[in-house]
Scaffold this motif. Structure first.
Motif, short mmCIF file in Angstrom:
data_model
loop_
_atom_site.label_atom_id
_atom_site.label_comp_id
_atom_site.label_asym_id
_atom_site.label_seq_id
_atom_site.Cartn_x
_atom_site.Cartn_y
_atom_site.Cartn_z
N ARG A 177 0.84 -1.07 0.04
CA ARG A 177 0.02 -0.14 -0.08
C ARG A 177 0.78 1.32 0.04
O ARG A 177 0.60 2.12 -0.70
CB ARG A 177 -1.00 0.03 1.21
CG ARG A 177 -2.05 -0.99 1.25
CD ARG A 177 -2.86 -0.60 2.25
NE ARG A 177 -4.31 -1.77 2.36
CZ ARG A 177 -4.10 -2.65 3.20
NH1 ARG A 177 -3.03 -2.92 3.98
NH2 ARG A 177 -4.89 -3.41 3.09
N HIS A 194 0.80 3.98 -2.95
CA HIS A 194 0.71 5.26 -2.69
C HIS A 194 1.72 6.20 -3.12
O HIS A 194 1.38 7.34 -3.80
CB HIS A 194 0.28 5.49 -1.23
CG HIS A 194 0.07 7.09 -1.10
ND1 HIS A 194 -0.80 7.67 -1.37
CD2 HIS A 194 0.66 7.78 0.07
CE1 HIS A 194 -0.76 9.01 -1.10
NE2 HIS A 194 -0.01 8.75 -0.05
N ASP A 206 1.40 6.42 -6.74
CA ASP A 206 0.23 7.30 -7.25
C ASP A 206 0.65 8.97 -6.96
O ASP A 206 0.46 9.81 -7.64
CB ASP A 206 -0.85 7.18 -6.29
CG ASP A 206 -1.75 5.99 -6.61
OD1 ASP A 206 -2.23 5.20 -5.74
OD2 ASP A 206 -1.52 5.39 -7.66
N GLU A 207 1.57 9.14 -5.86
CA GLU A 207 1.84 10.51 -5.70
C GLU A 207 2.93 11.15 -6.91
O GLU A 207 2.90 12.02 -7.43
CB GLU A 207 2.87 10.72 -4.41
CG GLU A 207 2.00 10.59 -3.09
CD GLU A 207 1.28 12.01 -2.82
OE1 GLU A 207 0.06 11.88 -3.22
OE2 GLU A 207 2.02 12.92 -2.82
N PHE A 209 -3.60 14.99 -4.25
CA PHE A 209 -4.51 13.79 -4.02
C PHE A 209 -4.62 13.47 -2.71
O PHE A 209 -3.50 13.19 -2.13
CB PHE A 209 -4.24 12.60 -4.98
CG PHE A 209 -4.82 11.38 -5.10
CD1 PHE A 209 -6.04 11.56 -5.80
CD2 PHE A 209 -4.69 10.41 -4.33
CE1 PHE A 209 -6.97 10.30 -5.93
CE2 PHE A 209 -5.45 9.28 -3.90
CZ PHE A 209 -6.47 9.35 -5.13
N ARG A 243 -6.54 10.92 0.13
CA ARG A 243 -7.41 9.62 0.34
C ARG A 243 -8.02 10.17 1.71
O ARG A 243 -7.39 9.98 2.73
CB ARG A 243 -6.50 8.42 0.52
CG ARG A 243 -5.61 8.24 -0.84
CD ARG A 243 -4.77 7.03 -0.81
NE ARG A 243 -3.71 7.52 0.15
CZ ARG A 243 -3.05 6.54 0.99
NH1 ARG A 243 -3.09 5.35 0.71
NH2 ARG A 243 -2.05 7.04 1.78
N HIS A 271 -10.76 8.53 4.60
CA HIS A 271 -11.84 7.42 4.86
C HIS A 271 -12.78 8.04 5.95
O HIS A 271 -12.16 8.58 6.83
CB HIS A 271 -11.15 6.31 5.20
CG HIS A 271 -10.76 5.49 4.16
ND1 HIS A 271 -10.01 4.09 4.44
CD2 HIS A 271 -10.90 5.58 2.92
CE1 HIS A 271 -9.86 3.70 3.00
NE2 HIS A 271 -10.00 4.71 2.28
N ASP A 276 -10.57 11.85 -2.85
CA ASP A 276 -11.03 10.39 -2.92
C ASP A 276 -11.55 9.87 -1.57
O ASP A 276 -10.89 9.94 -0.65
CB ASP A 276 -10.04 9.41 -3.15
CG ASP A 276 -10.35 8.01 -3.52
OD1 ASP A 276 -11.51 7.92 -3.83
OD2 ASP A 276 -9.51 7.03 -3.44
N GLU A 306 -14.03 7.79 0.90
CA GLU A 306 -14.78 6.30 1.04
C GLU A 306 -15.52 6.28 2.40
O GLU A 306 -14.91 6.67 3.23
CB GLU A 306 -13.59 5.02 1.03
CG GLU A 306 -13.17 5.02 -0.44
CD GLU A 306 -12.16 3.71 -0.69
OE1 GLU A 306 -12.53 2.79 0.27
OE2 GLU A 306 -11.16 3.75 -1.41
N SER A 345 -7.41 2.09 8.65
CA SER A 345 -6.81 2.37 7.30
C SER A 345 -5.84 3.35 7.35
O SER A 345 -4.73 3.29 6.76
CB SER A 345 -8.15 2.90 6.59
OG SER A 345 -8.79 1.83 6.17
N ALA A 354 -5.24 5.19 4.05
CA ALA A 354 -5.82 6.54 3.77
C ALA A 354 -5.12 7.59 4.36
O ALA A 354 -4.15 7.29 5.33
CB ALA A 354 -7.18 6.33 4.42
N ASP A 355 -5.00 8.81 3.85
CA ASP A 355 -4.28 9.94 4.48
C ASP A 355 -4.78 10.44 5.77
O ASP A 355 -4.24 10.77 6.53
CB ASP A 355 -4.08 11.03 3.43
CG ASP A 355 -3.48 10.49 1.96
OD1 ASP A 355 -2.20 9.84 2.30
OD2 ASP A 355 -3.88 10.66 1.16
#
Length: 298
Positions: free
Chosen positions: A71, A75, A78-79, A94, A96, A98, A125, A127, A137, A143-144
């Protein structure tokens, strides 16, 4: 030894969803292709990562460690992609997030709208997760930012105050509790409850309150959301507990009555959690600071 991001992403998806079939459907791949990738990953690393049973798949200790590191690696990739796309399409970050259903339905729509109005090139994003999954998470870097109800003690995260809400009882319009002037929560424990999904913070609070009264909470039905709970209460199946503001919104659509709870436990803290604020990406720091600065923040 070469690890490719696609295999890592499929591995994380299988761990999160518990079956190869569910992961394959989510990633739009054939189950056989996913299974082959997992076998190749285990061969590459030379260790068993998953235990396959007739009930699904669960990770070995090595698999748990790999899922956390994968993960983190995904991540970071993704960054990289986000920062590179800045030059092409102007995306600046971006985040994340939750959050539990109480935060999503009461506070986040307006707060996120204001944030994106100020930072239009940041992508959020969001969730929905139950409180225990939110904090997990964040602790595992899935998740951030997490937003949850109540207090936590089982995960090493930084916590900041966000908002407060108050819980209220919702009952059918002709329920005997409506006519009581001296209502106490203990009186409600004589009746069947409609609860939220397993693990919800409201369910835990109700069970704890019942325990304090040396009583047992009688859960007749458990639902996956506030709207389903309202339908069940409206049909006369039982009584339920919702955040007061949410109950007032649904009261326009349903024929039930709202009874405010005066007990101290019925006033909840909605909080923000992060693994480490100083280590957050810039966009996530801006998002947390924005949430903490909103009117009404605790």
């Amino acid at each position: 030894m070469r690890l490719d991001p696609v295999s890592l992403k499929l591995f994380v998806s299988v761990v999160e969803r518990g079956t190869i079939a569910a992961a394959a459907e989510n990633e739009h791949l054939a189950a056989a292709a996913v299974s082959k990738r997992l076998s190749e990953l285990e061969d590459t690393l030379g260790i068993r990562l998953l235990i396959r049973t007739n009930k699904g798949i669960r990770p070995t200790p090595a698999g748990v460690e790999l899922s956390t590191r994968a993960r983190r690696a995904l991540h970071e990739l993704d960054e990289i992609a986000v920062h590179m796309r800045e030059y092409e399409v102007g995306i600046r970050g971006f985040v994340r997030v939750h959050a539990n259903i109480s935060a999503i339905t009461q506070f986040l729509p307006g707060d996120i709208k204001r944030f994106l109005g100020e930072y239009p090139n940041v992508q959020v994003d969001l969730e929905e997760r139950i409180t225990s999954a939110v904090t997990k998470s964040v602790a595992e870097n899935a998740a951030d930012v997490g937003i949850f109800s109540g207090d936590i003690s089982d995960h090493d995260v930084e916590v900041f105050p966000y908002r407060e809400d108050v819980l209220a009882l919702v009952v059918p319009a002709d329920h005997a509790l409506v006519a009581r002037d001296d209502f106490r929560f203990a009186d409600a424990l004589n009746y069947d409850f409609i609860g939220l999904h397993r693990g919800s913070s409201i369910n835990r609070m109700l069970a704890a309150a019942a325990h304090d009264e040396k009583r047992t909470l009688k859960l007749k039905v458990q639902c996956t959301g506030f709207d389903a709970l309202c339908f069940m209460v409206n049909s006369g199946l039982g009584i339920g507990v919702l955040p007061l503001d949410i109950a007032r919104r649904y009261a326009v659509m349903f024929d039930f009555r709202i009874i405010q709870l005066a007990d101290a436990w019925a006033r909840r803290k909605i909080q923000i959690c992060v693994r480490s604020f100083d280590s957050l990406p810039t966009a996530a720091k801006l998002f947390v600071n924005h949430l903490r600065a909103q009117p009404g923040t605790a």
